[in-house]
Motif scaffolding. Structure first.
Motif, PDB file in Angstrom:
ATOM      1  N   MET A   1      47.285  32.808   2.582  1.00 58.98           N
ATOM      2  CA  MET A   1      48.191  32.123   1.949  1.00 58.98           C
ATOM      3  C   MET A   1      47.573  31.288   0.863  1.00 58.98           C
ATOM      4  N   ALA A   2      48.225  31.365  -0.251  1.00 60.01           N
ATOM      5  CA  ALA A   2      47.708  30.748  -1.402  1.00 60.01           C
ATOM      6  C   ALA A   2      47.846  29.245  -1.395  1.00 60.01           C
ATOM      7  N   GLU A   3      47.033  28.421  -2.007  1.00 50.99           N
ATOM      8  CA  GLU A   3      46.998  27.091  -1.902  1.00 50.99           C
ATOM      9  C   GLU A   3      48.264  26.513  -2.806  1.00 50.99           C
ATOM     10  N   ILE A   4      48.920  25.402  -2.176  1.00 48.10           N
ATOM     11  CA  ILE A   4      50.214  25.027  -2.926  1.00 48.10           C
ATOM     12  C   ILE A   4      49.689  24.030  -4.169  1.00 48.10           C
ATOM     13  N   LYS A   5      50.129  24.274  -5.189  1.00 43.87           N
ATOM     14  CA  LYS A   5      49.777  23.365  -6.518  1.00 43.87           C
ATOM     15  C   LYS A   5      50.766  22.312  -6.521  1.00 43.87           C
ATOM     16  N   ILE A   6      50.104  21.219  -6.288  1.00 40.93           N
ATOM     17  CA  ILE A   6      50.647  19.769  -6.340  1.00 40.93           C
ATOM     18  C   ILE A   6      51.420  19.610  -7.517  1.00 40.93           C
ATOM     19  N   SER A   7      50.685  20.000  -8.748  1.00 39.52           N
ATOM     20  CA  SER A   7      51.564  19.792 -10.064  1.00 39.52           C
ATOM     21  C   SER A   7      52.607  20.514 -10.112  1.00 39.52           C
ATOM     22  N   HIS A   8      52.686  21.816  -9.453  1.00 42.71           N
ATOM     23  CA  HIS A   8      54.151  22.647  -9.707  1.00 42.71           C
ATOM     24  C   HIS A   8      55.161  22.059  -8.604  1.00 42.71           C
ATOM     25  N   LEU A   9      54.794  21.510  -7.551  1.00 39.94           N
ATOM     26  CA  LEU A   9      55.922  20.708  -6.732  1.00 39.94           C
ATOM     27  C   LEU A   9      56.254  19.468  -7.411  1.00 39.94           C
ATOM     28  N   GLU A  10      55.423  18.911  -8.284  1.00 38.85           N
ATOM     29  CA  GLU A  10      55.901  17.592  -8.657  1.00 38.85           C
ATOM     30  C   GLU A  10      57.055  17.931  -9.841  1.00 38.85           C
ATOM     31  N   LYS A  11      56.720  19.109 -10.428  1.00 36.87           N
ATOM     32  CA  LYS A  11      57.720  19.374 -11.470  1.00 36.87           C
ATOM     33  C   LYS A  11      58.862  19.861 -10.855  1.00 36.87           C
ATOM     34  N   ILE A  12      58.803  20.711  -9.950  1.00 37.42           N
ATOM     35  CA  ILE A  12      59.945  21.080  -8.909  1.00 37.42           C
ATOM     36  C   ILE A  12      60.895  19.773  -8.532  1.00 37.42           C
ATOM     37  N   LEU A  13      60.135  18.983  -7.832  1.00 33.52           N
ATOM     38  CA  LEU A  13      61.072  17.735  -7.209  1.00 33.52           C
ATOM     39  C   LEU A  13      61.505  16.992  -8.464  1.00 33.52           C
ATOM     40  N   SER A  14      60.986  16.888  -9.641  1.00 34.60           N
ATOM     41  CA  SER A  14      61.699  16.102 -10.758  1.00 34.60           C
ATOM     42  C   SER A  14      62.709  16.731 -11.166  1.00 34.60           C
ATOM     43  N   ALA A  15      62.649  18.159 -11.421  1.00 34.68           N
ATOM     44  CA  ALA A  15      63.778  18.963 -11.830  1.00 34.68           C
ATOM     45  C   ALA A  15      64.861  19.049 -11.091  1.00 34.68           C
ATOM     46  N   LEU A  16      64.541  19.078  -9.674  1.00 31.74           N
ATOM     47  CA  LEU A  16      65.704  19.087  -8.922  1.00 31.74           C
ATOM     48  C   LEU A  16      66.309  17.833  -8.509  1.00 31.74           C
ATOM     49  N   ARG A  21      73.705  19.390 -10.262  1.00 29.68           N
ATOM     50  CA  ARG A  21      74.540  20.472  -9.657  1.00 29.68           C
ATOM     51  C   ARG A  21      74.204  20.504  -7.949  1.00 29.68           C
ATOM     52  N   LYS A  22      75.093  20.888  -7.398  1.00 28.59           N
ATOM     53  CA  LYS A  22      74.978  20.886  -5.845  1.00 28.59           C
ATOM     54  C   LYS A  22      74.128  22.242  -5.553  1.00 28.59           C
ATOM     55  N   TYR A  23      74.207  23.196  -6.312  1.00 27.85           N
ATOM     56  CA  TYR A  23      73.411  24.507  -6.128  1.00 27.85           C
ATOM     57  C   TYR A  23      72.804  25.060  -7.244  1.00 27.85           C
ATOM     58  N   VAL A  24      71.342  25.115  -6.899  1.00 29.22           N
ATOM     59  CA  VAL A  24      70.427  25.584  -8.096  1.00 29.22           C
ATOM     60  C   VAL A  24      69.665  26.672  -7.317  1.00 29.22           C
ATOM     61  N   SER A  25      69.833  27.877  -7.842  1.00 25.31           N
ATOM     62  CA  SER A  25      68.974  29.089  -7.619  1.00 25.31           C
ATOM     63  C   SER A  25      67.462  29.135  -8.127  1.00 25.31           C
ATOM     64  N   LEU A  26      66.711  29.971  -7.497  1.00 26.28           N
ATOM     65  CA  LEU A  26      65.386  29.971  -8.074  1.00 26.28           C
ATOM     66  C   LEU A  26      65.627  30.460  -9.496  1.00 26.28           C
ATOM     67  N   ASP A  27      66.160  31.323  -9.922  1.00 29.40           N
ATOM     68  CA  ASP A  27      66.295  31.553 -11.448  1.00 29.40           C
ATOM     69  C   ASP A  27      66.806  30.309 -12.114  1.00 29.40           C
ATOM     70  N   ASP A  28      67.559  29.560 -11.756  1.00 27.41           N
ATOM     71  CA  ASP A  28      67.923  28.390 -12.433  1.00 27.41           C
ATOM     72  C   ASP A  28      66.840  27.421 -12.675  1.00 27.41           C
ATOM     73  N   LEU A  29      66.103  27.332 -11.361  1.00 29.27           N
ATOM     74  CA  LEU A  29      65.093  26.382 -11.380  1.00 29.27           C
ATOM     75  C   LEU A  29      63.887  26.829 -12.336  1.00 29.27           C
ATOM     76  N   SER A  30      63.729  28.061 -12.383  1.00 33.00           N
ATOM     77  CA  SER A  30      62.645  28.709 -13.287  1.00 33.00           C
ATOM     78  C   SER A  30      63.221  28.413 -14.902  1.00 33.00           C
ATOM     79  N   LYS A  31      64.308  28.485 -15.241  1.00 29.84           N
ATOM     80  CA  LYS A  31      64.912  28.190 -16.422  1.00 29.84           C
ATOM     81  C   LYS A  31      64.613  26.592 -16.664  1.00 29.84           C
ATOM     82  N   MET A  32      64.802  25.642 -15.835  1.00 31.07           N
ATOM     83  CA  MET A  32      64.757  24.393 -15.981  1.00 31.07           C
ATOM     84  C   MET A  32      63.376  23.910 -16.207  1.00 31.07           C
ATOM     85  N   ILE A  33      62.383  24.594 -15.485  1.00 32.16           N
ATOM     86  CA  ILE A  33      60.743  24.142 -15.448  1.00 32.16           C
ATOM     87  C   ILE A  33      60.123  24.951 -16.511  1.00 32.16           C
ATOM     88  N   GLY A  34      60.542  26.161 -16.914  1.00 33.85           N
ATOM     89  CA  GLY A  34      59.648  26.777 -17.706  1.00 33.85           C
ATOM     90  C   GLY A  34      58.543  27.831 -17.033  1.00 33.85           C
TER      91      GLY A  34
END
Length: 78
Positions: A1-16, A21-34
């Motif tokens: 299993m690859a190591e989890i990048k803390i910086s990515h998790l912080e970006k994900i948490l901030s965007a969420l 919206r109540k529903y965010v798919s992986l594709d929507d999250l991808s568009k929000m974060i880049g």
């Protein structure tokens, strides 16, 4: 299993947390974060193993586990 990048998790948490919206798919999250959905999915498989197989999964359900993980990581650093 690859190591989890803390910086990515912080970006994900901030965007969420900013999402109104109540529903965010992986594709929507991808568009929000880049970041590609595969990159985000690889980081999120620690919290939800099926996230790469089911792109319709609600990623908003992962906010609490991500917060807990980041809090634990911050406590380890101290």
């Amino acid at each position: 299993m690859a190591e989890i990048k803390i910086s990515h998790l912080e970006k994900i948490l901030s965007a969420l947390q900013k999402a109104k919206r109540k529903y965010v798919s992986l594709d929507d999250l991808s568009k929000m974060i880049g970041l590609y959905p595969e990159v985000l999915g690889a980081d999120l498989t620690y919290f939800e193993p099926l996230v790469l197989m089911d792109s319709s999964l609600n990623v908003m359900d992962l906010v609490a586990p991500i917060q807990n993980y980041l809090n634990q990581e911050n406590e380890k650093k101290k």
